[in-house]
Design a protein around this motif. Structure first.
Motif, mmCIF file in Angstrom:
data_model
loop_
_atom_site.group_PDB
_atom_site.id
_atom_site.type_symbol
_atom_site.label_atom_id
_atom_site.label_comp_id
_atom_site.label_asym_id
_atom_site.label_seq_id
_atom_site.Cartn_x
_atom_site.Cartn_y
_atom_site.Cartn_z
ATOM 1 N N MET A 10 3.034 14.425 -5.619
ATOM 2 C CA MET A 10 3.637 13.493 -6.573
ATOM 3 C C MET A 10 3.270 12.041 -6.231
ATOM 4 S SD MET A 10 7.432 15.203 -7.062
ATOM 5 C CE MET A 10 8.026 13.766 -7.949
ATOM 6 N N GLU A 11 3.223 11.721 -4.944
ATOM 7 C CA GLU A 11 2.851 10.357 -4.550
ATOM 8 C C GLU A 11 1.404 10.071 -4.900
ATOM 9 O OE1 GLU A 11 3.516 7.379 -0.799
ATOM 10 O OE2 GLU A 11 2.665 9.356 -0.343
ATOM 11 N N PRO A 70 6.872 12.821 3.953
ATOM 12 C CA PRO A 70 7.166 11.471 4.458
ATOM 13 C C PRO A 70 8.203 11.416 5.589
ATOM 14 C CG PRO A 70 8.428 11.834 2.475
ATOM 15 C CD PRO A 70 7.623 13.080 2.696
ATOM 16 N N ASP A 71 8.561 12.563 6.143
ATOM 17 C CA ASP A 71 9.498 12.530 7.266
ATOM 18 C C ASP A 71 8.820 12.119 8.564
ATOM 19 O OD1 ASP A 71 11.670 13.223 5.727
ATOM 20 O OD2 ASP A 71 11.360 15.380 5.982
ATOM 21 N N GLU A 72 7.527 12.019 8.536
ATOM 22 C CA GLU A 72 6.760 11.460 9.657
ATOM 23 C C GLU A 72 5.691 10.552 9.079
ATOM 24 O OE1 GLU A 72 5.352 14.863 11.785
ATOM 25 O OE2 GLU A 72 3.737 15.255 10.344
ATOM 26 N N PRO A 73 5.237 9.561 9.823
ATOM 27 C CA PRO A 73 4.299 8.581 9.265
ATOM 28 C C PRO A 73 2.938 9.192 8.944
ATOM 29 C CG PRO A 73 4.581 8.225 11.615
ATOM 30 C CD PRO A 73 5.593 9.251 11.232
ATOM 31 N N PRO A 74 2.239 8.606 7.962
ATOM 32 C CA PRO A 74 0.897 9.073 7.642
ATOM 33 C C PRO A 74 -0.093 8.591 8.695
ATOM 34 C CG PRO A 74 1.389 7.154 6.337
ATOM 35 C CD PRO A 74 2.632 7.462 7.113
ATOM 36 N N LEU A 75 -1.281 9.186 8.684
ATOM 37 C CA LEU A 75 -2.375 8.691 9.517
ATOM 38 C C LEU A 75 -3.040 7.544 8.772
ATOM 39 C CD1 LEU A 75 -3.892 12.121 10.656
ATOM 40 C CD2 LEU A 75 -2.316 10.634 11.917
ATOM 41 N N LEU A 76 -3.242 6.444 9.461
ATOM 42 C CA LEU A 76 -3.744 5.224 8.813
ATOM 43 C C LEU A 76 -5.008 4.707 9.493
ATOM 44 C CD1 LEU A 76 -0.363 3.277 8.375
ATOM 45 C CD2 LEU A 76 -1.583 4.584 6.622
ATOM 46 N N ASN A 77 -5.831 4.061 8.695
ATOM 47 C CA ASN A 77 -6.994 3.344 9.217
ATOM 48 C C ASN A 77 -7.289 2.201 8.256
ATOM 49 O OD1 ASN A 77 -9.095 2.677 10.921
ATOM 50 N ND2 ASN A 77 -10.556 4.042 9.915
ATOM 51 N N ILE A 109 3.339 4.745 0.849
ATOM 52 C CA ILE A 109 1.968 4.226 0.794
ATOM 53 C C ILE A 109 1.891 2.956 -0.054
ATOM 54 C CG2 ILE A 109 -0.402 4.712 0.111
ATOM 55 C CD1 ILE A 109 0.555 6.199 2.595
ATOM 56 N N TYR A 110 2.552 2.937 -1.204
ATOM 57 C CA TYR A 110 2.482 1.741 -2.061
ATOM 58 C C TYR A 110 3.146 0.547 -1.375
ATOM 59 C CZ TYR A 110 2.382 -1.211 -6.159
ATOM 60 O OH TYR A 110 2.127 -2.240 -7.016
ATOM 61 N N THR A 111 4.193 0.819 -0.601
ATOM 62 C CA THR A 111 4.838 -0.250 0.166
ATOM 63 C C THR A 111 3.868 -0.835 1.186
ATOM 64 O OG1 THR A 111 7.007 0.793 -0.070
ATOM 65 C CG2 THR A 111 6.753 -0.810 1.714
ATOM 66 N N LEU A 112 3.085 0.025 1.824
ATOM 67 C CA LEU A 112 2.089 -0.441 2.795
ATOM 68 C C LEU A 112 0.970 -1.232 2.113
ATOM 69 C CD1 LEU A 112 1.810 2.748 5.075
ATOM 70 C CD2 LEU A 112 3.290 0.743 5.348
ATOM 71 N N VAL A 113 0.609 -0.812 0.914
ATOM 72 C CA VAL A 113 -0.416 -1.549 0.149
ATOM 73 C C VAL A 113 0.065 -2.966 -0.155
ATOM 74 C CG1 VAL A 113 -1.624 -1.685 -2.070
ATOM 75 C CG2 VAL A 113 -1.475 0.497 -0.855
ATOM 76 N N THR A 114 1.301 -3.084 -0.606
ATOM 77 C CA THR A 114 1.863 -4.406 -0.919
ATOM 78 C C THR A 114 1.905 -5.291 0.324
ATOM 79 O OG1 THR A 114 3.229 -3.436 -2.661
ATOM 80 C CG2 THR A 114 3.872 -5.605 -1.846
ATOM 81 N N SER A 115 2.303 -4.716 1.452
ATOM 82 C CA SER A 115 2.354 -5.470 2.689
ATOM 83 C C SER A 115 0.970 -5.949 3.116
ATOM 84 C CB SER A 115 2.964 -4.613 3.789
ATOM 85 O OG SER A 115 3.025 -5.321 5.012
ATOM 86 N N ALA A 116 -0.046 -5.084 2.945
ATOM 87 C CA ALA A 116 -1.420 -5.460 3.300
ATOM 88 C C ALA A 116 -1.921 -6.603 2.417
ATOM 89 C CB ALA A 116 -2.340 -4.249 3.176
ATOM 90 N N LYS A 117 -1.575 -6.572 1.132
ATOM 91 C CA LYS A 117 -1.961 -7.659 0.221
ATOM 92 C C LYS A 117 -1.375 -8.996 0.686
ATOM 93 C CE LYS A 117 -2.682 -5.330 -4.234
ATOM 94 N NZ LYS A 117 -3.860 -6.073 -4.673
ATOM 95 N N GLU A 118 -0.096 -8.948 1.044
ATOM 96 C CA GLU A 118 0.561 -10.176 1.489
ATOM 97 C C GLU A 118 -0.065 -10.715 2.774
ATOM 98 O OE1 GLU A 118 4.604 -9.068 1.854
ATOM 99 O OE2 GLU A 118 5.014 -9.096 -0.309
ATOM 100 N N CYS A 119 -0.429 -9.813 3.675
ATOM 101 C CA CYS A 119 -1.068 -10.244 4.926
ATOM 102 C C CYS A 119 -2.407 -10.920 4.657
ATOM 103 C CB CYS A 119 -1.252 -9.043 5.851
ATOM 104 S SG CYS A 119 0.280 -8.434 6.579
ATOM 105 N N LEU A 120 -3.196 -10.333 3.763
ATOM 106 C CA LEU A 120 -4.492 -10.936 3.436
ATOM 107 C C LEU A 120 -4.309 -12.301 2.794
ATOM 108 C CD1 LEU A 120 -6.581 -7.934 2.021
ATOM 109 C CD2 LEU A 120 -6.654 -8.938 4.308
#
Length: 253
Positions: A10-11, A70-77, A109-120
């Motif tokens: 669904m995500e 989502p009960d554990e964090p995703p793998l990220l790069n 994931i979308y929350t992480l995307v928004t955070s990455a945008k703000e950091c950039l």
């Protein structure tokens, strides 16, 4: 009991609908993650920028769902598509992993995307704004600002009146010396002589010849007398000019 696989599917569908071309599935070998699960990449630009060649920096956020996400964090790069330094990539990855740990139990994931945008935006757009501000200031310094007193109707009228008076005085210098040294009863004013039509050089020469024939003796003038005559004629002309302007204003009223 939560169906983790269903939550993950669904995500992914939601991210595809929201991010569209910025979201795509990639091969696990391209992800930089040591897994064989499905991997996805999201192209991220600073807040408000479009994903075109004019964007100064772009980031690729790569993720893969773990079995119990989502009960554990995703793998990220994170990878730089354009203009991001390796030190910034490391710091950004650590920040996103921290946020993922704080958002367990929900699709993040979308929350992480928004955070990455703000950091950039905070890291790179402020520098760009500062550069633009410096360029704008430099352009302002290059603009030549005119100096001097602005011309108004009053200042122009005053200048023109003074100019006409000085012009009349210069022309009056063509008058013969006998006319300048005559008695006050016989002496022509600068205005009278100017309006008589004898102000041209040719007319002045003829008048001088006529006076030379009639005068029986020469009159010497010193510089002081001549300067006094100039000042008298100038003051007289300005006074008559002022009276004429006042009379014209009354008639108009």
């Amino acid at each position: 009991m939560i169906d983790h696989a269903q939550e993950q599917e669904m995500e992914i569908e939601a991210l595809e609908a929201i991010l569209m071309d910025e979201f795509k599935e990639i091969h696990s070998a391209e992800s930089g993650l040591s897994i064989s699960n499905r991997c996805f990449q999201i192209t991220i630009s600073p807040q408000g920028d479009d994903t075109d060649q004019s964007t100064p920096v772009q980031l690729a956020l790569v993720f893969s769902h773990t079995e119990k996400y989502p009960d554990e964090p995703p793998l990220l790069n994170v990878k730089s598509i354009r203009g991001i330094q390796s030190s910034d990539l490391k710091a950004l990855k650590e920040k996103l992993e921290q946020e993922a740990s704080e958002n367990l139990g929900m699709a993040m994931i979308y929350t992480l995307v928004t955070s990455a945008k703000e950091c950039l935006s905070g890291r790179y757009c402020q520098d760009a704004d500062a550069d633009n501000a410096e360029e704008e200031e430099a352009r302002k310094d290059e603009v030549i600002v005119p100096h001097g007193e602005p011309v108004t109707v009053d200042t122009f009228s005053a200048w023109r009146e003074r100019f006409e008076a000085e012009l009349a005085l210069e022309r009056a210098k063509l008058m013969p010396e006998s006319a300048l040294t005559a008695s006050k009863e016989k002496k022509l004013t600068g205005r009278q002589w100017f309006e008589s039509g004898r102000a041209s050089a040719k007319g002045a020469a003829a008048i001088k010849e006529e006076y030379d024939e009639e005068e029986e003796e020469d009159i010497d003038l010193d510089d002081d007398d001549f300067e006094d005559d100039e000042e008298d004629m100038l003051e007289h002309y300005l006074a008559e000019k002022s009276d004429s302007t006042s009379l014209s204003s009354k008639r108009t009223a």
